[in-house]
Motif scaffolding. Structure first.
Motif, PDB file in Angstrom:
ATOM      1  N   GLY A  99      51.022 -25.630  75.677  1.00 10.79           N
ATOM      2  CA  GLY A  99      50.274 -24.735  75.179  1.00 10.79           C
ATOM      3  C   GLY A  99      49.352 -25.392  74.139  1.00 10.79           C
ATOM      4  O   GLY A  99      49.660 -26.459  73.914  1.00 10.79           O
ATOM      5  N   ALA A 100      48.248 -24.564  73.979  1.00 10.10           N
ATOM      6  CA  ALA A 100      47.146 -25.330  72.937  1.00 10.10           C
ATOM      7  C   ALA A 100      47.606 -25.418  71.344  1.00 10.10           C
ATOM      8  O   ALA A 100      47.168 -26.007  70.586  1.00 10.10           O
ATOM      9  CB  ALA A 100      46.093 -24.565  72.946  1.00 10.10           C
ATOM     10  N   ASP A 101      48.863 -24.813  70.957  1.00 11.11           N
ATOM     11  CA  ASP A 101      49.205 -24.713  69.810  1.00 11.11           C
ATOM     12  C   ASP A 101      50.465 -25.569  69.685  1.00 11.11           C
ATOM     13  O   ASP A 101      51.167 -25.216  68.503  1.00 11.11           O
ATOM     14  CB  ASP A 101      49.577 -23.228  69.353  1.00 11.11           C
ATOM     15  CG  ASP A 101      50.613 -22.501  70.129  1.00 11.11           C
ATOM     16  OD1 ASP A 101      50.840 -22.941  71.108  1.00 11.11           O
ATOM     17  OD2 ASP A 101      51.083 -21.394  69.657  1.00 11.11           O
ATOM     18  N   SER A 102      50.996 -26.195  70.674  1.00 11.81           N
ATOM     19  CA  SER A 102      51.966 -27.084  70.556  1.00 11.81           C
ATOM     20  C   SER A 102      51.592 -28.523  69.983  1.00 11.81           C
ATOM     21  O   SER A 102      50.624 -28.718  69.646  1.00 11.81           O
ATOM     22  CB  SER A 102      52.642 -27.667  71.981  1.00 11.81           C
ATOM     23  OG  SER A 102      51.454 -27.930  72.714  1.00 11.81           O
ATOM     24  N   THR A 103      52.931 -29.324  69.419  1.00 16.51           N
ATOM     25  CA  THR A 103      52.678 -30.348  68.891  1.00 16.51           C
ATOM     26  C   THR A 103      52.109 -31.397  69.731  1.00 16.51           C
ATOM     27  O   THR A 103      51.456 -32.206  69.609  1.00 16.51           O
ATOM     28  CB  THR A 103      54.117 -30.937  68.504  1.00 16.51           C
ATOM     29  OG1 THR A 103      54.766 -29.995  67.594  1.00 16.51           O
ATOM     30  CG2 THR A 103      53.943 -32.406  67.725  1.00 16.51           C
ATOM     31  N   TRP A 104      52.341 -31.224  71.062  1.00 13.29           N
ATOM     32  CA  TRP A 104      51.569 -32.288  71.948  1.00 13.29           C
ATOM     33  C   TRP A 104      49.942 -32.006  71.714  1.00 13.29           C
ATOM     34  O   TRP A 104      49.188 -33.011  71.793  1.00 13.29           O
ATOM     35  CB  TRP A 104      51.936 -31.876  73.283  1.00 13.29           C
ATOM     36  CG  TRP A 104      53.352 -32.077  73.543  1.00 13.29           C
ATOM     37  CD1 TRP A 104      54.395 -31.259  73.642  1.00 13.29           C
ATOM     38  CD2 TRP A 104      53.817 -33.545  73.841  1.00 13.29           C
ATOM     39  NE1 TRP A 104      55.619 -31.974  74.036  1.00 13.29           N
ATOM     40  CE2 TRP A 104      55.467 -33.365  74.131  1.00 13.29           C
ATOM     41  CE3 TRP A 104      53.588 -34.787  74.016  1.00 13.29           C
ATOM     42  CZ2 TRP A 104      56.214 -34.297  74.113  1.00 13.29           C
ATOM     43  CZ3 TRP A 104      54.523 -36.005  74.346  1.00 13.29           C
ATOM     44  CH2 TRP A 104      55.679 -35.730  74.335  1.00 13.29           C
ATOM     45  N   LEU A 168      53.410 -37.286  61.540  1.00 11.32           N
ATOM     46  CA  LEU A 168      52.023 -37.669  61.576  1.00 11.32           C
ATOM     47  C   LEU A 168      51.157 -36.133  61.285  1.00 11.32           C
ATOM     48  O   LEU A 168      51.636 -35.036  61.727  1.00 11.32           O
ATOM     49  CB  LEU A 168      51.352 -38.034  62.735  1.00 11.32           C
ATOM     50  CG  LEU A 168      51.829 -39.186  63.193  1.00 11.32           C
ATOM     51  CD1 LEU A 168      51.655 -39.651  64.792  1.00 11.32           C
ATOM     52  CD2 LEU A 168      51.277 -40.687  62.576  1.00 11.32           C
ATOM     53  N   PRO A 169      50.207 -36.375  60.351  1.00  7.42           N
ATOM     54  CA  PRO A 169      49.412 -35.212  60.061  1.00  7.42           C
ATOM     55  C   PRO A 169      48.761 -34.494  61.269  1.00  7.42           C
ATOM     56  O   PRO A 169      48.315 -35.183  62.363  1.00  7.42           O
ATOM     57  CB  PRO A 169      48.389 -35.624  59.184  1.00  7.42           C
ATOM     58  CG  PRO A 169      48.130 -37.309  59.471  1.00  7.42           C
ATOM     59  CD  PRO A 169      49.503 -37.634  60.024  1.00  7.42           C
ATOM     60  N   ARG A 170      48.721 -33.270  61.256  1.00  4.07           N
ATOM     61  CA  ARG A 170      48.310 -32.357  62.564  1.00  4.07           C
ATOM     62  C   ARG A 170      46.694 -32.574  62.345  1.00  4.07           C
ATOM     63  O   ARG A 170      46.110 -32.139  61.364  1.00  4.07           O
ATOM     64  CB  ARG A 170      48.784 -30.968  62.458  1.00  4.07           C
ATOM     65  CG  ARG A 170      50.027 -30.743  62.701  1.00  4.07           C
ATOM     66  CD  ARG A 170      50.530 -29.390  62.613  1.00  4.07           C
ATOM     67  NE  ARG A 170      52.052 -29.110  63.271  1.00  4.07           N
ATOM     68  CZ  ARG A 170      52.341 -28.720  64.505  1.00  4.07           C
ATOM     69  NH1 ARG A 170      51.344 -28.574  65.290  1.00  4.07           N
ATOM     70  NH2 ARG A 170      53.387 -28.778  64.761  1.00  4.07           N
ATOM     71  N   MET A 171      46.104 -32.908  63.580  1.00  4.89           N
ATOM     72  CA  MET A 171      44.739 -33.014  63.590  1.00  4.89           C
ATOM     73  C   MET A 171      44.056 -31.445  63.888  1.00  4.89           C
ATOM     74  O   MET A 171      43.020 -31.321  63.462  1.00  4.89           O
ATOM     75  CB  MET A 171      44.178 -33.664  64.982  1.00  4.89           C
ATOM     76  CG  MET A 171      44.902 -35.191  64.860  1.00  4.89           C
ATOM     77  SD  MET A 171      44.305 -36.108  63.472  1.00  4.89           S
ATOM     78  CE  MET A 171      42.542 -36.351  64.324  1.00  4.89           C
ATOM     79  N   TYR A 172      44.900 -30.480  64.519  1.00  2.40           N
ATOM     80  CA  TYR A 172      44.374 -29.161  64.594  1.00  2.40           C
ATOM     81  C   TYR A 172      45.445 -28.163  64.098  1.00  2.40           C
ATOM     82  O   TYR A 172      46.675 -28.508  64.322  1.00  2.40           O
ATOM     83  CB  TYR A 172      43.917 -29.176  66.270  1.00  2.40           C
ATOM     84  CG  TYR A 172      42.689 -29.756  66.496  1.00  2.40           C
ATOM     85  CD1 TYR A 172      41.185 -29.145  66.202  1.00  2.40           C
ATOM     86  CD2 TYR A 172      42.866 -30.972  67.250  1.00  2.40           C
ATOM     87  CE1 TYR A 172      40.274 -30.051  66.602  1.00  2.40           C
ATOM     88  CE2 TYR A 172      41.563 -31.501  67.593  1.00  2.40           C
ATOM     89  CZ  TYR A 172      40.469 -31.116  67.315  1.00  2.40           C
ATOM     90  OH  TYR A 172      39.366 -31.897  67.658  1.00  2.40           O
ATOM     91  N   GLU A 173      44.929 -27.173  63.809  1.00  2.00           N
ATOM     92  CA  GLU A 173      45.993 -25.893  63.453  1.00  2.00           C
ATOM     93  C   GLU A 173      45.409 -24.829  63.970  1.00  2.00           C
ATOM     94  O   GLU A 173      44.285 -24.442  63.217  1.00  2.00           O
ATOM     95  CB  GLU A 173      46.351 -26.078  62.035  1.00  2.00           C
ATOM     96  CG  GLU A 173      47.744 -25.141  61.692  1.00  2.00           C
ATOM     97  CD  GLU A 173      48.292 -25.447  60.322  1.00  2.00           C
ATOM     98  OE1 GLU A 173      48.855 -24.552  60.151  1.00  2.00           O
ATOM     99  OE2 GLU A 173      47.797 -26.511  59.737  1.00  2.00           O
ATOM    100  N   GLY A 174      46.042 -24.030  64.752  1.00  4.22           N
ATOM    101  CA  GLY A 174      45.256 -22.651  65.246  1.00  4.22           C
ATOM    102  C   GLY A 174      43.958 -23.165  65.863  1.00  4.22           C
ATOM    103  O   GLY A 174      43.196 -22.020  65.893  1.00  4.22           O
ATOM    104  N   GLY A 175      43.770 -23.970  66.467  1.00  4.73           N
ATOM    105  CA  GLY A 175      42.528 -24.264  67.112  1.00  4.73           C
ATOM    106  C   GLY A 175      41.383 -24.890  66.270  1.00  4.73           C
ATOM    107  O   GLY A 175      40.429 -25.557  66.574  1.00  4.73           O
TER     108      GLY A 175
END
Length: 532
Positions: A99-104, A168-175
């Motif tokens: 899914g789009a909200d996963s760590t991947w 690692l810092p997240r590049m996106y969060e909630g899209g």
């Protein structure tokens, strides 16, 4: 910069500027979401991996051929991009399931993609540094080391991103892009721009194939610019960035294939030149072999021709020694004079043979003068022994007739004809000379009453090292002597040939230009060959 490189540089600059312009133009609308087409992602990844691997292979072959560190850097960068794209493909498949909200989707995928687009220009600019001398002298070892290093680097980057995803810092969060993500993208933008500037600074000194890397770097820069535009996944910017990368990769690959084809054409032309040089060397080797055979022929000539005057000298010496008391003063004087003439003949012959040894076939040099026919015949017969002179008759000579020839050459040909006739026939011998019908040439003839030459051997009579055998072991012909006579005659714009005499006997003929028809003024067609 070479003149032919100018169109290439103008073309790549135009493309690079067009790519960046498109990225800037799309940037305000980059966040517009489009339909999800996951199969397009699969096509993109497959084509990118295949194109980058093929480009890496072609550049590696050019490095092995030329030893340029910059080419090795390009090849390593494309190999690095292909390897990380493979990992990115696996991560994208995992994103589809998670899914789009996963760590991947929020960490691994974006970090891997930025590692590709920013790592590529970094490797292009940094990897070749310090490899100059080693890369040229130990190309295969350096190429193998570079491949291993890239494999390790790609594995380390991929392993770090996947294993340390929670750190690692997240590049996106909630899209939506995060602040940390924007800073990371900003750093990637600076790294990509710095790599592009480093390549541009030295672009003038790069060969044509390496110059096209500007296109790939501009595509990386455009991709990072679009990455900064906002929500990224399945947006207009998302698709435009990937299409830009794919098209740029294809442009570079086509340019490299064209350059490779040009190299193969040049290699083919070089191979043809090498083949031509090989044929020329073979021809020269054949010429050298012929020259060696010619030198051997000269040695044979020396043996054959010197034997004639030596035999006469030996005969006169024996005659004087055994018959001194019974010979008159006049006969002694004539014998001594004949001995002196033979010595002169040997000296002339030695000088001529020395000249032959320094010349190749067809390069016999002549010193032509006006030679009276009567004088030439008298000289040829005066040097015979008393017994031989008793058998030789000189026929009528055209009054005042003269030929234009080298006197040494003429004497050797006539002497060879007469001594052969004396040796191989027991009857009388007639030496004659006559003008032809037009008065342009003089024809000398030596006729004997011997057994003649076998008909099947006549065509080989004037070849090298040929003698006709006869029953009883008797041999007719002069072996190399007649071959030499032909060469001397041709060198003086003359001809020699043989005729059978009915009912039996032989006639050897020599034709030379009249002195009144000097070759430098005019000659009949059959004597118009260039003098050697």
């Amino acid at each position: 910069m070479a003149v032919e490189d100018a169109p290439v540089r103008r073309g790549l600059w135009a493309y690079a500027l067009a790519v960046i312009t498109v990225a800037l133009a799309v940037m305000p609308f980059a966040g517009h979401r489009l339909a999800v087409h996951s199969y397009l992602m699969v096509v993109f990844l497959v084509l990118m991996v295949a194109g980058d691997l093929l480009t890496a292979h072609l550049l590696m072959q050019q490095f092995l051929a030329g030893g340029r560190p910059a080419t090795l850097g390009l090849s390593s960068a494309y190999l690095y991009a292909a390897l990380l794209m493979m990992v990115y493909a696996a991560v994208s498949a995992r994103i589809q399931r998670a899914g789009a909200d996963s760590t991947w989707a929020e960490v691994c995928g974006p970090w891997l993609f930025l590692a590709v687009v920013s790592g590529f220009p970094l490797l292009v600019a940094v990897l070749p540094v310090g490899l100059g001398g080693v890369a040229r002298t130990r190309r295969r070892a350096v190429a193998a080391a570079a491949i291993v290093a890239v494999l390790v680097l790609a594995g380390a980057v991929a392993g770090t991103v996947v294993a340390a995803a929670d750190l690692l810092p997240r590049m996106y969060e909630g899209g939506a892009p995060t602040t940390a993500g924007r800073w990371v993208v900003g750093v990637a933008l600076l790294v990509t721009a710095a790599g592009l500037l480093a390549v541009i600074r030295n672009l003038r000194h790069r060969p044509r194939a390496e110059q096209w890397v500007v296109v790939a770097l501009s595509a990386s820069l455009a991709t990072v610019i679009l990455y900064m535009s906002g929500p990224y996944r399945y947006t207009l910017g998302y698709y435009v960035a990937r299409v830009t990368l794919l098209v740029s990769s294809g442009v570079v690959l086509l340019a490299l294939l064209a350059e490779t084809a040009n190299l193969y054409r040049r290699l083919s032309a070089a191979h043809e030149d090498l083949d031509h040089a090989h044929r020329e060397l073979s021809r020269r080797a054949e010429d050298l072999e012929a020259a060696g055979a010619w030198k051997s022929d000269i040695i044979a000539t020396l043996t054959h021709e010197i034997n004639q005057p030596l035999a006469v000298i030996s005969a006169y010496s024996e005659e004087l020694t055994q018959e001194w008391d019974t010979t008159t003063d006049g006969e002694r004087r004539a014998a001594v004079q004949a001995l002196g003439n033979r010595v002169d003949q040997l000296l002339d012959m030695a000088a001529h043979l020395l000249a032959l040894c320094r010349a190749e076939p067809g390069e016999i040099r002549t010193q032509s003068v006006v030679v009276p026919v009567e004088k030439a015949l008298a000289r040829a017969t005066d040097n015979l022994t008393k017994q031989a002179r008793a058998r030789v008759t000189v026929g009528p000579v055209p009054p005042g007739a003269a030929v234009w020839a080298d006197p040494v050459h003429l004497h050797e040909v006539l002497t060879n004809f007469i001594t052969n006739a004396v040796k191989y026939s027991a009857g009388d011998i007639v030496v004659s000379a006559a003008l032809d019908g037009t008065g342009a040439t003089v024809r000398f003839a030596v006729t004997d009453e011997g057994n003649g030459v076998p008909p099947d051997f006549v065509e080989h009579l004037f070849d090298r090292f040929t003698q006709a055998g006869q029953p009883g072991g008797e041999r007719t012909g002069a072996g190399f002597g007649l071959y030499l006579s032909r060469l001397l005659a041709e060198a003086n714009h003359g001809q020699i040939w043989y005729e059978s005499v009915v009912p039996h006997g032989s006639r050897f003929l020599l034709r030379l230009p009249c002195a009144q028809r000097h070759p430098s003024l005019h000659l009949p067609d059959e004597f118009s060959a260039t003098r050697q």
